[in-house]
Design a protein around this motif. Sequence first.
Motif, PDB file in Angstrom:
ATOM      1  N   GLY A   1       0.792  -1.221   0.000  1.00  0.00           N
ATOM      2  CA  GLY A   1       0.000   0.000   0.000  1.00  0.00           C
ATOM      3  C   GLY A   1       0.821   1.266   0.000  1.00  0.00           C
ATOM      4  O   GLY A   1       0.305   2.349   0.290  1.00  0.00           O
ATOM      5  N   ILE A   2       2.112   1.153  -0.335  1.00  0.00           N
ATOM      6  CA  ILE A   2       3.002   2.313  -0.347  1.00  0.00           C
ATOM      7  C   ILE A   2       3.171   2.786  -1.785  1.00  0.00           C
ATOM      8  O   ILE A   2       3.614   2.030  -2.654  1.00  0.00           O
ATOM      9  N   THR A   3       2.829   4.036  -2.026  1.00  0.00           N
ATOM     10  CA  THR A   3       2.887   4.564  -3.391  1.00  0.00           C
ATOM     11  C   THR A   3       4.132   5.393  -3.663  1.00  0.00           C
ATOM     12  O   THR A   3       4.427   5.692  -4.813  1.00  0.00           O
ATOM     13  N   ASN A   4       4.852   5.774  -2.616  1.00  0.00           N
ATOM     14  CA  ASN A   4       6.033   6.617  -2.809  1.00  0.00           C
ATOM     15  C   ASN A   4       7.281   5.968  -2.236  1.00  0.00           C
ATOM     16  O   ASN A   4       7.269   5.447  -1.112  1.00  0.00           O
ATOM     17  N   ARG A   5       8.361   6.039  -3.027  1.00  0.00           N
ATOM     18  CA  ARG A   5       9.671   5.675  -2.507  1.00  0.00           C
ATOM     19  C   ARG A   5      10.258   6.871  -1.763  1.00  0.00           C
ATOM     20  O   ARG A   5       9.854   8.014  -1.973  1.00  0.00           O
ATOM     21  N   ALA A   6      11.227   6.608  -0.915  1.00  0.00           N
ATOM     22  CA  ALA A   6      11.890   7.699  -0.202  1.00  0.00           C
ATOM     23  C   ALA A   6      12.653   8.596  -1.172  1.00  0.00           C
ATOM     24  O   ALA A   6      12.806   9.793  -0.933  1.00  0.00           O
ATOM     25  N   PHE A   7      13.115   8.017  -2.275  1.00  0.00           N
ATOM     26  CA  PHE A   7      13.875   8.725  -3.315  1.00  0.00           C
ATOM     27  C   PHE A   7      13.989   7.780  -4.497  1.00  0.00           C
ATOM     28  O   PHE A   7      13.591   6.610  -4.412  1.00  0.00           O
ATOM     29  N   GLU A   8      14.514   8.279  -5.597  1.00  0.00           N
ATOM     30  CA  GLU A   8      14.693   7.433  -6.769  1.00  0.00           C
ATOM     31  C   GLU A   8      15.709   6.327  -6.458  1.00  0.00           C
ATOM     32  O   GLU A   8      16.836   6.606  -6.056  1.00  0.00           O
TER      33      GLU A   8
ATOM     34  N   HIS B   1      25.330   9.106  -7.289  1.00  0.00           N
ATOM     35  CA  HIS B   1      23.879   9.238  -7.447  1.00  0.00           C
ATOM     36  C   HIS B   1      23.403   8.703  -8.799  1.00  0.00           C
ATOM     37  O   HIS B   1      22.469   9.240  -9.393  1.00  0.00           O
ATOM     38  N   TYR B   2      24.004   7.625  -9.246  1.00  0.00           N
ATOM     39  CA  TYR B   2      23.550   6.949 -10.462  1.00  0.00           C
ATOM     40  C   TYR B   2      22.120   6.449 -10.243  1.00  0.00           C
ATOM     41  O   TYR B   2      21.824   5.796  -9.239  1.00  0.00           O
ATOM     42  N   SER B   3      21.222   6.735 -11.188  1.00  0.00           N
ATOM     43  CA  SER B   3      19.842   6.257 -11.040  1.00  0.00           C
ATOM     44  C   SER B   3      19.193   5.893 -12.373  1.00  0.00           C
ATOM     45  O   SER B   3      17.983   5.680 -12.425  1.00  0.00           O
ATOM     46  N   GLN B   4      19.987   5.815 -13.467  1.00  0.00           N
ATOM     47  CA  GLN B   4      19.399   5.427 -14.751  1.00  0.00           C
ATOM     48  C   GLN B   4      18.890   3.988 -14.719  1.00  0.00           C
ATOM     49  O   GLN B   4      17.864   3.667 -15.325  1.00  0.00           O
ATOM     50  N   ASN B   5      19.604   3.112 -14.042  1.00  0.00           N
ATOM     51  CA  ASN B   5      19.176   1.727 -13.843  1.00  0.00           C
ATOM     52  C   ASN B   5      18.808   1.033 -15.158  1.00  0.00           C
ATOM     53  O   ASN B   5      17.803   0.309 -15.230  1.00  0.00           O
ATOM     54  N   ASN B   6      19.630   1.223 -16.193  1.00  0.00           N
ATOM     55  CA  ASN B   6      19.293   0.679 -17.510  1.00  0.00           C
ATOM     56  C   ASN B   6      20.400  -0.181 -18.113  1.00  0.00           C
ATOM     57  O   ASN B   6      20.478  -0.332 -19.328  1.00  0.00           O
ATOM     58  N   CYS B   7      21.249  -0.760 -17.270  1.00  0.00           N
ATOM     59  CA  CYS B   7      22.341  -1.608 -17.763  1.00  0.00           C
ATOM     60  C   CYS B   7      22.131  -3.056 -17.327  1.00  0.00           C
ATOM     61  O   CYS B   7      21.410  -3.336 -16.364  1.00  0.00           O
ATOM     62  N   LYS B   8      22.788  -3.960 -18.045  1.00  0.00           N
ATOM     63  CA  LYS B   8      22.672  -5.383 -17.740  1.00  0.00           C
ATOM     64  C   LYS B   8      23.675  -5.775 -16.665  1.00  0.00           C
ATOM     65  O   LYS B   8      24.849  -5.413 -16.726  1.00  0.00           O
ATOM     66  N   ALA B   9      23.215  -6.518 -15.674  1.00  0.00           N
ATOM     67  CA  ALA B   9      24.076  -7.012 -14.599  1.00  0.00           C
ATOM     68  C   ALA B   9      24.631  -8.370 -14.991  1.00  0.00           C
ATOM     69  O   ALA B   9      23.881  -9.335 -15.158  1.00  0.00           O
ATOM     70  N   GLU B  10      25.948  -8.422 -15.148  1.00  0.00           N
ATOM     71  CA  GLU B  10      26.591  -9.635 -15.652  1.00  0.00           C
ATOM     72  C   GLU B  10      27.100 -10.519 -14.512  1.00  0.00           C
ATOM     73  O   GLU B  10      27.296 -10.070 -13.384  1.00  0.00           O
ATOM     74  N   ASP B  11      27.340 -11.771 -14.852  1.00  0.00           N
ATOM     75  CA  ASP B  11      27.933 -12.716 -13.906  1.00  0.00           C
ATOM     76  C   ASP B  11      29.277 -12.162 -13.427  1.00  0.00           C
ATOM     77  O   ASP B  11      30.112 -11.753 -14.227  1.00  0.00           O
ATOM     78  N   GLY B  12      29.472 -12.126 -12.110  1.00  0.00           N
ATOM     79  CA  GLY B  12      30.703 -11.586 -11.540  1.00  0.00           C
ATOM     80  C   GLY B  12      30.592 -10.156 -11.076  1.00  0.00           C
ATOM     81  O   GLY B  12      31.460  -9.647 -10.352  1.00  0.00           O
ATOM     82  N   ASP B  13      29.518  -9.452 -11.480  1.00  0.00           N
ATOM     83  CA  ASP B  13      29.304  -8.073 -11.044  1.00  0.00           C
ATOM     84  C   ASP B  13      28.835  -8.020  -9.597  1.00  0.00           C
ATOM     85  O   ASP B  13      28.155  -8.927  -9.104  1.00  0.00           O
ATOM     86  N   LEU B  14      29.160  -6.912  -8.950  1.00  0.00           N
ATOM     87  CA  LEU B  14      28.436  -6.507  -7.758  1.00  0.00           C
ATOM     88  C   LEU B  14      27.330  -5.545  -8.192  1.00  0.00           C
ATOM     89  O   LEU B  14      27.450  -4.866  -9.210  1.00  0.00           O
ATOM     90  N   ILE B  15      26.259  -5.479  -7.412  1.00  0.00           N
ATOM     91  CA  ILE B  15      25.224  -4.479  -7.658  1.00  0.00           C
ATOM     92  C   ILE B  15      24.938  -3.746  -6.351  1.00  0.00           C
ATOM     93  O   ILE B  15      24.729  -4.370  -5.307  1.00  0.00           O
ATOM     94  N   LEU B  16      24.987  -2.425  -6.419  1.00  0.00           N
ATOM     95  CA  LEU B  16      24.762  -1.576  -5.253  1.00  0.00           C
ATOM     96  C   LEU B  16      23.335  -1.047  -5.296  1.00  0.00           C
ATOM     97  O   LEU B  16      22.923  -0.450  -6.289  1.00  0.00           O
ATOM     98  N   PHE B  17      22.615  -1.274  -4.217  1.00  0.00           N
ATOM     99  CA  PHE B  17      21.261  -0.733  -4.080  1.00  0.00           C
ATOM    100  C   PHE B  17      21.263   0.354  -3.007  1.00  0.00           C
ATOM    101  O   PHE B  17      21.770   0.149  -1.904  1.00  0.00           O
ATOM    102  N   ASP B  18      20.705   1.499  -3.340  1.00  0.00           N
ATOM    103  CA  ASP B  18      20.442   2.548  -2.359  1.00  0.00           C
ATOM    104  C   ASP B  18      18.963   2.883  -2.532  1.00  0.00           C
ATOM    105  O   ASP B  18      18.553   3.392  -3.584  1.00  0.00           O
ATOM    106  N   LEU B  19      18.163   2.575  -1.513  1.00  0.00           N
ATOM    107  CA  LEU B  19      16.710   2.621  -1.697  1.00  0.00           C
ATOM    108  C   LEU B  19      15.996   2.785  -0.367  1.00  0.00           C
ATOM    109  O   LEU B  19      16.614   2.714   0.698  1.00  0.00           O
ATOM    110  N   GLY B  20      14.713   3.016  -0.445  1.00  0.00           N
ATOM    111  CA  GLY B  20      13.932   3.124   0.780  1.00  0.00           C
ATOM    112  C   GLY B  20      12.460   3.304   0.480  1.00  0.00           C
ATOM    113  O   GLY B  20      12.077   3.921  -0.512  1.00  0.00           O
ATOM    114  N   ALA B  21      11.641   2.769   1.357  1.00  0.00           N
ATOM    115  CA  ALA B  21      10.200   3.010   1.300  1.00  0.00           C
ATOM    116  C   ALA B  21       9.882   4.295   2.063  1.00  0.00           C
ATOM    117  O   ALA B  21      10.606   4.682   2.982  1.00  0.00           O
ATOM    118  N   GLN B  22       8.799   4.938   1.661  1.00  0.00           N
ATOM    119  CA  GLN B  22       8.270   6.081   2.407  1.00  0.00           C
ATOM    120  C   GLN B  22       6.916   5.674   2.974  1.00  0.00           C
ATOM    121  O   GLN B  22       5.985   5.376   2.233  1.00  0.00           O
TER     122      GLN B  22
END
Length: 413
Positions: free
Chosen positions: A219-226, A239-260
């Motif tokens: 029931g949460i419609t807003n994120r804390a930020f992009e 502050h990368y936020s395009q989120n439009n690249c492919k995550a390959e085997d061996g990559d790390l992926i960093l998430f910075d996120l939050g619910a509001q």
Amino acid sequence: MDKGFFTKNRKQLEERLNNDSILLLFAGTAPYKSADELYQFIPNRNFYYLTGINQSKIILLVSKIDGKISEKLFIERPDPIMEKWVGATITSEEAIELSGIDNIEYLDNFEGAIGSILSRNRIEKIYLDLERQEINTSMTEAQNFAKIINEKYPYIQIKNIYYDIAELRMIKSDEEIELIKKAIEVTNEGIMNMLDNIKPGMMEYEIEAYFDFTLKKNGITNRAFETIAARGKNATILHYSQNNCKAEDGDLILFDLGAQYRYYNADISRTFPINGKFTERQKQIYNIVLKAQKAVEEAARPGLPYKELNEIAKKVLAEGCKELGLINEDKEISKYYFHGVSHYLGADTHDVGIYNIDLKPGMVITNEPGLYIEEEEIGIRIEDDLLITENGCENLSKNIIKTVEEIEATMNK
């Protein structure tokens, strides 16, 4: 939160007002996006903190004359035609129930009411929220009103009330802390949903979608930020936020996120191996960041200068980078760590507050050291949300998996 919370906040602020003064706060309006479309309306958080109302175009007026406090809300007059298109605006009864203010007038009476107060009383000061992040940003409603007062009533002093409200908002009530905890709880659920579905070859936005689904399901419609969902080298861009690249085997992926949740935010960062297994090099760098984060958490307590937290993080990160041969001297750490370790958290993700002070019980702050090694395409940040207590701090997000062992065990079930 009930109206008692907002009534208490107003009372605390009203004690700071000089006699023979008025306070005006504006809810704000949604800016135009294109043609007849508006951006989503977000209430001015200082206005919301004092009223509990989340609708646009509403004005709070507080007067303190001869030592007597008077509170009034100006709301939109009902428009039956517009109600068929966009729905009803807030009623007097609803405004009273939400805010605890029982004196309600319509907006078309506002100018007359202000003129009457200023002509019949010796008002010496008008308090306005004049927050301004940058010199070239657009004028706010409060700033435009200040300009009018300066032109038409030059003998009245304009006072910026922003910092007084910020000082109050720095110390969170029990009700606010519970809302932040709920936002963190849903954020954790979203993170686990991503980990249940993540695999090499997915696009960053595909992984992010599992987080968004969890929020909507709750029931949460807003994120804390992009949301930041940054694989490999993308994670070295703060502050990368395009989120439009492919995550390959061996990559790390960093998430910075939050619910509001009910206007209160979580702010969490985690870094995971796409395939569920850290390489030795990734593990080495990850554990340096984790060590710095633990050092900050152990140090955070009342009386510690806020800015000291970043010095603690920098020292641990520098020692680790020297051991890995990335740098030779502590001062070189700015090549791989170039932001502060903490900010306030609450109704805004980067919440209002003063930083040149000591930590106090009731503050909620982030703890987010990182290392960003572009030449190795490794960016790692680990972030938790801390509540400063009487004797130290409480990690509000301690239930979100974080160690290498926890992460690998969870991802390889």
